[in-house]
Write an enzyme that holds these catalytic residues in place. Structure first.
Site, PDB file in Angstrom:
ATOM      1  CG  HIS A  99      34.397  42.700  57.645  1.00  0.00           C
ATOM      2  ND1 HIS A  99      35.094  42.455  58.803  1.00  0.00           N
ATOM      3  CD2 HIS A  99      33.320  43.424  58.021  1.00  0.00           C
ATOM      4  CE1 HIS A  99      34.468  43.015  59.827  1.00  0.00           C
ATOM      5  NE2 HIS A  99      33.377  43.604  59.382  1.00  0.00           N
ATOM      6  CD  GLU A 153      33.456  41.882  63.379  1.00  0.00           C
ATOM      7  OE1 GLU A 153      34.243  42.812  63.146  1.00  0.00           O
ATOM      8  OE2 GLU A 153      33.804  40.806  63.926  1.00  0.00           O
TER       9      GLU A 153
HETATM   10  P1  FAD Z   1      46.990  47.244  56.778  1.00  0.00           P
HETATM   11  O1  FAD Z   1      46.246  48.500  57.020  1.00  0.00           O
HETATM   12  O2  FAD Z   1      47.531  47.089  55.412  1.00  0.00           O
HETATM   13  O3  FAD Z   1      48.148  47.140  57.883  1.00  0.00           O
HETATM   14  C1  FAD Z   1      47.841  47.267  59.278  1.00  0.00           C
HETATM   15  C2  FAD Z   1      49.061  47.516  60.166  1.00  0.00           C
HETATM   16  O4  FAD Z   1      49.941  46.413  60.142  1.00  0.00           O
HETATM   17  C3  FAD Z   1      49.886  48.686  59.789  1.00  0.00           C
HETATM   18  O5  FAD Z   1      50.398  49.319  60.923  1.00  0.00           O
HETATM   19  C4  FAD Z   1      50.977  48.038  58.985  1.00  0.00           C
HETATM   20  O6  FAD Z   1      52.084  48.877  58.921  1.00  0.00           O
HETATM   21  C5  FAD Z   1      51.220  46.801  59.757  1.00  0.00           C
HETATM   22  N1  FAD Z   1      51.661  45.662  58.997  1.00  0.00           N
HETATM   23  C6  FAD Z   1      50.915  44.953  58.145  1.00  0.00           C
HETATM   24  N2  FAD Z   1      51.633  43.936  57.650  1.00  0.00           N
HETATM   25  C7  FAD Z   1      52.837  43.994  58.219  1.00  0.00           C
HETATM   26  C8  FAD Z   1      54.018  43.237  58.099  1.00  0.00           C
HETATM   27  N3  FAD Z   1      54.064  42.167  57.274  1.00  0.00           N
HETATM   28  N4  FAD Z   1      55.080  43.584  58.826  1.00  0.00           N
HETATM   29  C9  FAD Z   1      55.013  44.659  59.631  1.00  0.00           C
HETATM   30  N5  FAD Z   1      53.943  45.418  59.782  1.00  0.00           N
HETATM   31  C10 FAD Z   1      52.856  45.102  59.083  1.00  0.00           C
HETATM   32  N6  FAD Z   1      40.620  39.833  59.100  1.00  0.00           N
HETATM   33  C11 FAD Z   1      39.982  38.960  58.271  1.00  0.00           C
HETATM   34  O7  FAD Z   1      40.608  38.050  57.724  1.00  0.00           O
HETATM   35  N7  FAD Z   1      38.625  39.070  58.037  1.00  0.00           N
HETATM   36  C12 FAD Z   1      37.864  40.049  58.599  1.00  0.00           C
HETATM   37  O8  FAD Z   1      36.654  40.111  58.352  1.00  0.00           O
HETATM   38  C13 FAD Z   1      38.519  40.978  59.485  1.00  0.00           C
HETATM   39  N8  FAD Z   1      37.821  41.983  60.066  1.00  0.00           N
HETATM   40  C14 FAD Z   1      38.468  42.901  60.845  1.00  0.00           C
HETATM   41  C15 FAD Z   1      37.734  43.975  61.383  1.00  0.00           C
HETATM   42  C16 FAD Z   1      38.369  44.938  62.181  1.00  0.00           C
HETATM   43  C17 FAD Z   1      37.568  46.100  62.728  1.00  0.00           C
HETATM   44  C18 FAD Z   1      39.768  44.809  62.460  1.00  0.00           C
HETATM   45  C19 FAD Z   1      40.445  45.816  63.344  1.00  0.00           C
HETATM   46  C20 FAD Z   1      40.501  43.749  61.931  1.00  0.00           C
HETATM   47  C21 FAD Z   1      39.871  42.784  61.114  1.00  0.00           C
HETATM   48  N9  FAD Z   1      40.581  41.731  60.531  1.00  0.00           N
HETATM   49  C22 FAD Z   1      39.929  40.840  59.705  1.00  0.00           C
HETATM   50  C23 FAD Z   1      42.025  41.526  60.809  1.00  0.00           C
HETATM   51  C24 FAD Z   1      42.966  42.182  59.762  1.00  0.00           C
HETATM   52  O9  FAD Z   1      42.806  41.572  58.516  1.00  0.00           O
HETATM   53  C25 FAD Z   1      44.403  42.004  60.278  1.00  0.00           C
HETATM   54  O10 FAD Z   1      44.596  42.796  61.426  1.00  0.00           O
HETATM   55  C26 FAD Z   1      45.520  42.239  59.279  1.00  0.00           C
HETATM   56  O11 FAD Z   1      46.743  41.776  59.861  1.00  0.00           O
HETATM   57  C27 FAD Z   1      45.789  43.696  58.948  1.00  0.00           C
HETATM   58  O12 FAD Z   1      44.815  44.179  58.152  1.00  0.00           O
HETATM   59  P2  FAD Z   1      44.728  45.786  57.876  1.00  0.00           P
HETATM   60  O13 FAD Z   1      43.600  45.982  56.977  1.00  0.00           O
HETATM   61  O14 FAD Z   1      44.744  46.547  59.135  1.00  0.00           O
HETATM   62  O15 FAD Z   1      46.141  45.971  57.110  1.00  0.00           O
END
Ligand code: FAD
Length: 325
Positions: A79, A19
């Protein structure tokens, strides 16, 4: 680490991927070009490029992805985050990246800006699963059937039954998402993302291999079948350890936190971080992980040192068939 590395002397090499984040200055962009060239030497399955929530890095992310496409043989993975976008904006964004030749995505929800009004809504697309569906839909609309080159006629295309399908990865959380109410909610979310069409999960960084295996076991028991790639970051700078704790909500291992305190020399700190990450890579691969996704922090030295130590370095990369993650 001579013993475990020798277990990877088989015909199939576990997948390695990295990454990067888009550089903020011209000097950083030049340094990143060199880093990419070095990372490409281990023949990674893909290199992913982060995306600032709300689109703040869109053009810079795309520039790095295009560099990968034009100057290396490495698959670029974009991403994308959907928080705060309307359907129209998200649709146009996905189309822009597909038009640029990007076919691999890491679909993320992203985080609303700090201090955002929780009642204001987070846009039309509220979860990563919906973004996964949107990427597939836009890809299908853009390219409703497959096309292939006609031998001897460079400008001609023939229709084929296999359309180029995008690799759509999603995030997974070995220590739970900080906002998740229960561990089961994380597994349900992962299952929903696979049902929506994702074909790879990449984990948030973790410090204990047992947390990764626990996530995989619970995901498999719930019916998740896609590969789950462990995300590992070699941390060689003490300040970064504190920042990562803030970002992930996961306490750092005492071995690293205290080791950094006790080892003031830069050389010893780098050795500590590389050795810790190499041991974690060994453990996840020995336990059956399909590969490793390394968070580089835009530096190649530490990740390449880790790979060298576990028998997956530059010299070893040309010798074997590579496993798909
Ligand atoms: P989702 O899959 O929609 O949700 C993830 C989890 O959070 C689930 O368990 C869901 O139930 C819970 N959840 C989500 N929202 C809430 C809420 N409001 N209340 C309660 N529970 C909730 N972020 C960036 O901005 N840019 C990037 O390039 C980036 N790269 C990443 C790469 C990796 C490998 C990872 C692990 C994370 C990355 N992130 C990045 C961070 C990510 O955007 C955050 O973790 C975000 O909060 C959740 O995204 P998700 O796609 O997992 O969401």
């Amino acid at each position: 680490m001579s013993g475990p590395a020798s277990q990877r002397d088989g015909a199939v090499r576990p997948s390695v991927s990295f990454e990067l984040f888009p550089p903020r200055t011209d000097a950083a962009a030049i340094a990143l070009g060199r880093t990419i060239d070095r990372l490409a030497e281990v023949d990674p399955a893909f290199i992913s490029v982060t995306y600032g929530a709300g689109g703040s890095t869109r053009d810079r992310s795309l520039t790095v992805l295009k560099y990968l496409l034009e100057h290396t043989d490495v698959e670029p993975m974009a991403h994308l985050t959907c928080v705060g976008s309307s359907y129209g904006e998200a649709n146009a964004l996905v189309r822009q990246f597909l038009d640029a030749g990007i076919t691999s995505f890491l679909a993320l929800r992203g985080d609303p800006p700090e201090g955002a009004d929780p009642d204001a809504g987070i846009g039309d697309i509220e979860t990563a699963a919906e973004l996964v569906q949107l990427i597939h839909r836009v890809n299908e609309e853009r390219e409703p059937f497959g096309q292939a080159q006609v031998p001897g006629a460079p400008d001609a295309r023939r229709i084929t039954s296999d359309r180029r399908t995008a690799r759509v990865a999603v995030a997974a959380f070995p220590n739970g998402h900080p906002r998740s109410r229960t561990p089961q909610q994380d597994i349900d979310t992962l299952l929903a993302k696979e049902a929506a069409g994702s074909n790879l999960a990449i984990t948030q960084l973790f410090w204990d291999a047992a947390d990764y295996f626990d996530l995989v076991d619970r995901a498999r028991a719930a019916g998740v079948t896609m590969p789950i790639l462990p995300g590992i970051m070699p941390v060689t700078v003490p300040a970064r350890l504190a920042r990562l704790t803030e970002l992930t909500g996961v306490e750092p291992p005492l071995e690293l936190a205290m080791g950094f305190e006790l080892e003031p020399s830069r050389h010893a700190q780098i050795e500590l971080g590389v050795e810790f990450a190499a041991r974690l890579v060994e453990q996840v691969l020995d336990g059956g992980a399909p590969g490793v996704h390394l968070y580089t922090f835009n530096h190649h030295e530490a990740v390449l040192a880790v790979l060298e130590r576990v028998g997956l370095g530059i010299a070893q990369s040309t010798e074997r068939n590579h496993q798909e993650p």
